[in-house]
Design an enzyme around this catalytic site. Structure first.
Site, PDB file in Angstrom:
ATOM      1  N   HIS A 168      -4.255  18.941  -1.383  1.00  0.00           N
ATOM      2  CA  HIS A 168      -4.260  18.701  -2.831  1.00  0.00           C
ATOM      3  C   HIS A 168      -2.577  18.834  -3.216  1.00  0.00           C
ATOM      4  O   HIS A 168      -2.138  19.917  -3.226  1.00  0.00           O
ATOM      5  CB  HIS A 168      -4.974  19.727  -3.546  1.00  0.00           C
ATOM      6  CG  HIS A 168      -5.069  19.318  -5.300  1.00  0.00           C
ATOM      7  ND1 HIS A 168      -6.259  18.610  -5.606  1.00  0.00           N
ATOM      8  CD2 HIS A 168      -4.179  19.545  -6.229  1.00  0.00           C
ATOM      9  CE1 HIS A 168      -6.108  18.434  -6.778  1.00  0.00           C
ATOM     10  NE2 HIS A 168      -4.642  19.033  -7.252  1.00  0.00           N
ATOM     11  N   CYS A 169      -2.056  17.654  -3.865  1.00  0.00           N
ATOM     12  CA  CYS A 169      -0.726  17.794  -4.061  1.00  0.00           C
ATOM     13  C   CYS A 169      -0.491  17.841  -5.570  1.00  0.00           C
ATOM     14  O   CYS A 169      -0.884  17.119  -6.227  1.00  0.00           O
ATOM     15  CB  CYS A 169      -0.159  16.127  -3.655  1.00  0.00           C
ATOM     16  SG  CYS A 169       1.741  16.271  -3.808  1.00  0.00           S
ATOM     17  N   PRO A 170      -0.023  19.146  -5.782  1.00  0.00           N
ATOM     18  CA  PRO A 170       0.147  19.359  -7.564  1.00  0.00           C
ATOM     19  C   PRO A 170       1.375  18.135  -8.120  1.00  0.00           C
ATOM     20  O   PRO A 170       1.075  18.016  -9.215  1.00  0.00           O
ATOM     21  CB  PRO A 170       0.738  20.810  -7.573  1.00  0.00           C
ATOM     22  CG  PRO A 170       1.293  21.097  -6.163  1.00  0.00           C
ATOM     23  CD  PRO A 170       0.656  20.345  -5.368  1.00  0.00           C
TER      24      PRO A 170
ATOM     25  N   GLY B 145      -0.686  15.320  -8.627  1.00  0.00           N
ATOM     26  CA  GLY B 145      -1.647  15.729  -9.503  1.00  0.00           C
ATOM     27  C   GLY B 145      -3.253  15.180  -9.015  1.00  0.00           C
ATOM     28  O   GLY B 145      -4.042  14.719  -9.655  1.00  0.00           O
ATOM     29  N   ASN B 146      -3.361  14.956  -7.729  1.00  0.00           N
ATOM     30  CA  ASN B 146      -4.413  14.523  -7.214  1.00  0.00           C
ATOM     31  C   ASN B 146      -4.626  15.055  -5.721  1.00  0.00           C
ATOM     32  O   ASN B 146      -3.581  15.453  -5.137  1.00  0.00           O
ATOM     33  CB  ASN B 146      -4.418  12.893  -7.036  1.00  0.00           C
ATOM     34  CG  ASN B 146      -5.796  12.208  -7.020  1.00  0.00           C
ATOM     35  OD1 ASN B 146      -6.790  12.986  -7.035  1.00  0.00           O
ATOM     36  ND2 ASN B 146      -5.897  11.161  -6.868  1.00  0.00           N
TER      37      ASN B 146
END
Lengths: 403, 182
Positions: free
Chosen positions: A193-195, A198-199
């Site tokens: 999950h890549c901050p 954002g997804n």
């Protein structure tokens, strides 16, 4: 035979919330259903996602630092085009803004695609499916406590792989699927999950993500190179360091001379470091330099890491857990790898684009909205929940009928 | 082909054949109610995925025991094998998929917004095939296959319907009428 009798046995009439008393005519049935517009599936989506444009765009509940990412890219590129490009076009070539513009557009598009695309979310199991799975694994019939984690072993290319049961989605997760707690969804070929984006990054948007980080590393390296060239040209064009320092004395409100004197000592030690000195006279360039300097190493590193993952057909999740590195035992190899770097790369990046399984813009069929109520009152219920729902809805209807 | 199961009435309930939109609503309504009683859902069988060859979409061809009395084994296996072949064709990595991938990459993947991918084209073929199988083979035997795409490509859901017998009867429980089934 009155029309009331029809309504008693019609399951479709049961959950309709009528603000006005329901008319007791058979031919008014379609009039009653008309004010209730058919709902789209995204409106009843169970995961923690937000939908815009009537389900066309989806993002995770927490957008993370996506605005920061977008802001940094836009601001840095904007400063580059406004402050550096005119000088470089005059002194070098006009290809520079063209290349820069192309890279910038590519980066922004792939970033938006990574953020706004369904990463490969698996829809949750229907109640019937969940009941069927429960039936298969439930031997003791003891429902008083949460049973120990359920796993199923499958053989994939002569490699034993354990499939875990997902309690939220009520199904056995397919291989390489993981449940993201931030989005509350099971995602196929879950990477991470890549901050920044954002997804989640999964099967459907991994190629967008990879293209994004590779093009971003090109963009930051390009801007870094151009900025350095700009400053170097300025230093050469003038009388060197002294000229650059004296160029705009009144630009700074604070006492910068002491800072410059301190740094000039530094410049005597390393004569090739005119660039940091010069950058102080061009604040926008200084900003770009700082941002690019720190980004280029981290983004290049990330691109390199993901290139390694793509070449060996691994996900970040598997790499971190060491699923196939042989830690757990001998003879543990990656069963999904094609044993050829080129084929691995092609299958991950150029493979067919799988469709979105959640069908967010599809309409909920009217009988699916009563799916929990079962297919009819007299039928043997396939799940206990549907029985309870039918009773509740029957009661509601009975009350509304008398009221 | 077995015609003992009231095929047309069954198909109308499942929306396979369009009902009369106009006409006497009350009469039509009465018929639909009658149909719901006559063809009721008894059970659902789920054909799970077969992961022995990796994460590509394949379904198990093992014949479930619940269908033993309803359909011949060969017909069922043919259906599942054809579906597996369709999915293999959709997910095949080869010259055409590479071309599509490279072209998409060069346009920053914007081409996916306008063009229908090969996978989507094959999915349409699959939907048509399933509908055809339902009409010709499964519905006459009181079965209905749900397209796996509607279940997240996890299972092939086969719904088993029981024929209640003559119209108007509203028996409390569904019974397997062995004599009328064949």
């Amino acid at each position: 035979m009155t029309s009331c009798e029809y309504q008693q046995i019609d399951p479709q009439a049961l959950p309709t919330p009528t603000p006005a008393p329901p008319p007791h005519h058979g031919n008014d049935r379609d009039k009653r259903e008309e004010p209730k517009r058919p709902r789209r599936k995204w409106q009843v989506f169970p995961g923690k996602n937000r939908f815009y444009c009537d389900g066309r765009i989806m993002v995770a509940r927490q957008s993370g630092v996506l605005p920061l990412t977008l802001g940094l890219i836009v601001i840095t590129s904007g400063l580059f085009f406004i402050f550096d490009c005119p000088f470089l076009v005059k002194h070098l070539t006009s290809c520079i803004p063209v290349i820069g513009g192309g890279l910038f557009v590519f980066v922004v598009i792939t970033l938006l695609q990574t953020s706004l695309t369904d990463p490969g979310i698996l829809p949750r199991a229907t109640p019937d499916e969940a009941a069927d799975i429960e039936k298969q694994i439930d031997n003791t019939g003891n429902a008083s406590y949460r049973p120990p984690p359920r796993t199923k072993e499958v053989l994939i290319n002569q490699q034993v792989v354990k499939l875990k049961y997902c309690f939220s989605c009520k199904m056995f997760r397919p291989p390489r699927t993981s449940h993201c707690s931030l989005c509350d969804n099971c995602v196929e070929r879950f990477d991470h999950h890549c901050p920044w984006v954002g997804n989640c990054v999964g099967k459907r948007n991994y190629r967008f993500f990879y293209t994004f980080i590779v093009s971003l590393s090109f963009l930051t390296a390009f801007i870094f190179g151009c900025v350095t060239t700009h400053l170097a040209l300025r230093a050469q064009g003038g009388k060197g360091l002294v000229f650059a320092l004296q160029e705009s004395p009144g630009r700074y409100p604070f006492n910068h001379k002491r800072v410059l004197k301190f740094l000039s000592v530094f410049s005597l030690i390393s004569p090739s470091s005119n660039v940091p000195m010069l950058s102080l006279t061009q604040p926008p360039t200084a900003v770009e330099l700082v941002i690019c300097f720190f980004s280029v190493w981290s983004i290049l590193g990330l691109s390199g890491f993901h290139t390694y993952l793509v070449a060996s057909n691994l996900t970040t999740n598997e790499d971190i857990k060491g699923s196939w590195s042989g830690k757990s035992g001998e003879g543990v190899t990656n069963p999904y790898s094609h044993k050829n770097i080129f084929i691995n790369c092609c299958s991950v990046l150029c493979g067919p684009m799988p469709p979105s399984l959640i069908d967010r813009r599809g309409f909920l069929p009217t009988d699916e909205s009563v799916q929990t109520a079962g297919a009819g009152i007299e039928l043997p219920p396939l799940a206990a929940k549907s029985e309870i729902n039918v009773e509740v809805k029957c009661l509601d209807f009975a009350v509304s009928c008398t009221g | 082909m077995c015609h003992c199961f009231p095929l047309k009435r069954f198909q109308r309930t499942q929306g396979l054949v369009p009902t009369a939109a106009d006409g006497n609503m009350a009469t039509e309504f009465h018929n639909l109610q009658e149909l719901r009683h006559s063809a009721s859902l008894a059970n659902k069988v789920f054909i799970q995925r077969d992961y022995s060859e990796g994460t590509t979409c394949r379904f198990q061809t093992k014949f479930p025991s619940e269908l033993e009395s309803r359909i011949e084994r060969t017909l069922f296996e043919d259906t599942v094998k054809t579906l597996n072949n369709y999915y293999a064709e959709a997910e095949k990595i080869g010259g055409q998929s590479y071309l599509e991938g490279c072209l998409a990459c060069s346009t920053a993947y914007l081409i996916f917004l306008c063009m229908e991918t090969r996978y989507e084209k094959v999915l349409k073929k699959i939907a048509k095939y399933i509908q055809e199988q339902n009409e010709k083979i499964y519905a006459p035997r009181g079965l209905l296959i749900t397209d796996p795409i509607e279940r997240g490509m996890r299972v092939i859901e086969i719904s088993i319907y029981e024929d209640r017998g003559s119209s108007g009867s509203s028996s409390g429980s569904s019974s397997v009428s062995g004599s009328t089934a064949r």
